[in-house]
Scaffold this motif. Structure first.
Motif, PDB file in Angstrom:
ATOM      1  N   ASP A  12     -27.131   9.120 -18.869  1.00  0.00           N
ATOM      2  CA  ASP A  12     -27.473   7.902 -18.128  1.00  0.00           C
ATOM      3  C   ASP A  12     -27.282   8.052 -16.625  1.00  0.00           C
ATOM      4  OD1 ASP A  12     -28.147   6.529 -20.455  1.00  0.00           O
ATOM      5  OD2 ASP A  12     -26.063   5.970 -20.805  1.00  0.00           O
ATOM      6  N   LYS A  13     -27.217   9.273 -16.147  1.00  0.00           N
ATOM      7  CA  LYS A  13     -27.095   9.517 -14.710  1.00  0.00           C
ATOM      8  C   LYS A  13     -28.462   9.921 -14.148  1.00  0.00           C
ATOM      9  CE  LYS A  13     -22.598   8.970 -14.732  1.00  0.00           C
ATOM     10  NZ  LYS A  13     -21.926   7.862 -14.039  1.00  0.00           N
ATOM     11  N   ARG A  14     -28.621   9.714 -12.849  1.00  0.00           N
ATOM     12  CA  ARG A  14     -29.889   9.934 -12.178  1.00  0.00           C
ATOM     13  C   ARG A  14     -29.982  11.373 -11.659  1.00  0.00           C
ATOM     14  NH1 ARG A  14     -31.609   8.505  -6.800  1.00  0.00           N
ATOM     15  NH2 ARG A  14     -33.755   7.745  -6.701  1.00  0.00           N
ATOM     16  N   ILE A  15     -30.947  12.136 -12.184  1.00  0.00           N
ATOM     17  CA  ILE A  15     -31.203  13.486 -11.706  1.00  0.00           C
ATOM     18  C   ILE A  15     -32.633  13.528 -11.181  1.00  0.00           C
ATOM     19  CG2 ILE A  15     -31.332  15.945 -12.262  1.00  0.00           C
ATOM     20  CD1 ILE A  15     -28.558  15.012 -12.639  1.00  0.00           C
ATOM     21  N   ARG A  16     -32.788  13.749  -9.891  1.00  0.00           N
ATOM     22  CA  ARG A  16     -34.136  13.819  -9.330  1.00  0.00           C
ATOM     23  C   ARG A  16     -34.719  15.217  -9.534  1.00  0.00           C
ATOM     24  NH1 ARG A  16     -32.573  12.102  -3.434  1.00  0.00           N
ATOM     25  NH2 ARG A  16     -30.716  13.211  -4.166  1.00  0.00           N
ATOM     26  N   THR A  17     -35.973  15.273  -9.934  1.00  0.00           N
ATOM     27  CA  THR A  17     -36.642  16.548 -10.154  1.00  0.00           C
ATOM     28  C   THR A  17     -38.021  16.516  -9.514  1.00  0.00           C
ATOM     29  OG1 THR A  17     -37.689  15.878 -12.226  1.00  0.00           O
ATOM     30  CG2 THR A  17     -35.480  16.834 -12.378  1.00  0.00           C
ATOM     31  N   VAL A  31     -27.466  18.234  -5.562  1.00  0.00           N
ATOM     32  CA  VAL A  31     -26.447  17.203  -5.331  1.00  0.00           C
ATOM     33  C   VAL A  31     -26.334  16.272  -6.538  1.00  0.00           C
ATOM     34  CG1 VAL A  31     -25.839  15.190  -3.938  1.00  0.00           C
ATOM     35  CG2 VAL A  31     -26.651  17.258  -2.824  1.00  0.00           C
ATOM     36  N   ASP A  32     -27.469  15.914  -7.147  1.00  0.00           N
ATOM     37  CA  ASP A  32     -27.437  15.023  -8.309  1.00  0.00           C
ATOM     38  C   ASP A  32     -26.725  15.683  -9.484  1.00  0.00           C
ATOM     39  OD1 ASP A  32     -28.842  13.298  -6.755  1.00  0.00           O
ATOM     40  OD2 ASP A  32     -30.724  13.448  -7.842  1.00  0.00           O
ATOM     41  N   VAL A  33     -27.008  16.971  -9.715  1.00  0.00           N
ATOM     42  CA  VAL A  33     -26.372  17.686 -10.822  1.00  0.00           C
ATOM     43  C   VAL A  33     -24.874  17.819 -10.574  1.00  0.00           C
ATOM     44  CG1 VAL A  33     -26.253  19.906 -12.040  1.00  0.00           C
ATOM     45  CG2 VAL A  33     -28.477  18.951 -11.412  1.00  0.00           C
ATOM     46  N   VAL A  34     -24.506  18.144  -9.335  1.00  0.00           N
ATOM     47  CA  VAL A  34     -23.090  18.248  -8.972  1.00  0.00           C
ATOM     48  C   VAL A  34     -22.387  16.914  -9.193  1.00  0.00           C
ATOM     49  CG1 VAL A  34     -21.517  18.477  -7.010  1.00  0.00           C
ATOM     50  CG2 VAL A  34     -23.337  20.153  -7.352  1.00  0.00           C
ATOM     51  N   ALA A  35     -23.057  15.828  -8.812  1.00  0.00           N
ATOM     52  CA  ALA A  35     -22.463  14.495  -8.968  1.00  0.00           C
ATOM     53  C   ALA A  35     -22.166  14.189 -10.428  1.00  0.00           C
ATOM     54  CB  ALA A  35     -23.400  13.436  -8.385  1.00  0.00           C
ATOM     55  N   VAL A  36     -23.091  14.558 -11.314  1.00  0.00           N
ATOM     56  CA  VAL A  36     -22.914  14.286 -12.743  1.00  0.00           C
ATOM     57  C   VAL A  36     -21.805  15.134 -13.336  1.00  0.00           C
ATOM     58  CG1 VAL A  36     -24.007  14.500 -15.006  1.00  0.00           C
ATOM     59  CG2 VAL A  36     -25.284  13.516 -13.102  1.00  0.00           C
ATOM     60  N   LEU A  37     -21.826  16.437 -13.041  1.00  0.00           N
ATOM     61  CA  LEU A  37     -20.876  17.355 -13.670  1.00  0.00           C
ATOM     62  C   LEU A  37     -19.452  17.201 -13.143  1.00  0.00           C
ATOM     63  CD1 LEU A  37     -22.976  20.640 -13.952  1.00  0.00           C
ATOM     64  CD2 LEU A  37     -22.538  18.926 -15.708  1.00  0.00           C
TER      65      LEU A  37
END
Length: 295
Positions: A12-17, A31-37
């Protein structure tokens, strides 16, 4: 560079691709992946974490990885487009390996497993075929289709071996000849064929019906045989051979369509095709009594 921005969710987190159609490659916002992990509270903290991680990776000798990372304009949370560090799949997995987080562990374990399997397959190539068979079965393909697909792999290998013998270069020249074969039998380039089926990174052959696969095999096998007989010496001559081999399958396609009145080429991909098979099997497995109750 043509891109197609898309938001993908992870827990349910936002990952821009972004999808690069020309290179057929997905790019992910680092940055999005780092934020989630790492459970960062906001984009600012995630950017700070990534900046520190970049410095550490650079000190560890991973500067080439960071140099190859692109920057693309992506839509931020405030609706504005800003330059953002992005990574393609291989780069992203390397970055994930460097993140000390419980959420990154499943990725690391998976990478270790894949690495072990590749080493085993180098020692015993037969394992590659066995794992391919197991993967196709898990995806819901029928054994009949799988047998055809494995045969198609062999046919393709024989064709590329022949191209190697004629001095055709891997990469661009392979792609050009493959497109010529595809146009001659299907009327479309490989990319146009994939677009028809709504595919991006997926393998086109994995999304063909049995008949599409057989005709593609016929086109490639015929191209191989013509090449062996004519022994083309130039790339231009190889193009003529590819067109000739594809035309044989193209003529067969037209003959089939003339007899059946139904187009051979379908826009359906593997997910849709496998669902049709599943529905048929479930229908056949339904007892007459249950069918009467449904009525």
């Amino acid at each position: 560079m043509p891109q197609n921005d898309k938001i993908q969710l992870f827990e349910d987190k936002r990952i821009r691709t972004a999808w690069d159609e020309e290179k057929e490659e997905w790019y992910f916002s680092v940055v999005d992946v780092v934020a989630v992990l790492t459970d960062q509270p906001d984009a600012r903290h995630a950017s700070t974490y990534w900046a520190v991680l970049k410095k550490r990776l650079n000190n560890e000798g991973a500067g080439q990885l960071l140099t190859n990372c692109k920057q693309l304009k992506m839509t931020a949370s405030d609706g504005r487009k800003r330059l953002t560090d992005v990574a393609e799949t291989e780069q992203l997995l390397r970055i994930i390996q460097s993140i000390p987080s419980p959420k990154a562990e499943p990725f690391k374990l998976w990478l270790a497993q894949v690495g072990r399997e590749r080493i085993e397959e180098t020692i015993d190539p037969e394992l590659t075929i066995e794992r391919a068979l197991e993967t196709y079965l898990k995806k819901g393909y029928t054994r009949e289709w799988i047998n055809q697909r494995l045969q198609a792999i062999q046919v393709r290998k024989e064709l590329t071996d022949e191209w190697d013998a004629r001095g055709v270069q891997k990469g661009v020249e392979y792609a050009i000849l493959t497109d010529e074969i595809s146009r001659a039998w299907s009327g479309m380039s490989t990319r146009q064929y994939k677009n028809l089926k709504g595919l991006k990174k997926e393998n086109l052959r994995d999304n063909m019906t049995t008949l599409e696969l057989v005709l593609n095999m016929l086109a490639e096998a015929t191209t191989t045989e013509i090449s062996k007989q004519k022994a083309p010496e130039t790339f231009s001559e190889n193009i003529d051979v590819a067109r000739a081999g594809g035309k044989v399958a193209g003529d067969a396609r037209k003959a089939i369509e003339s007899q059946t009145g139904v187009p051979v080429i379908t826009s359906k991909n593997a997910v849709q095709l496998n669902q049709v098979v599943t529905d048929l099997l479930e229908g056949a497995a339904t007892s007459p009594e249950k069918q009467d109750k449904k009525r």
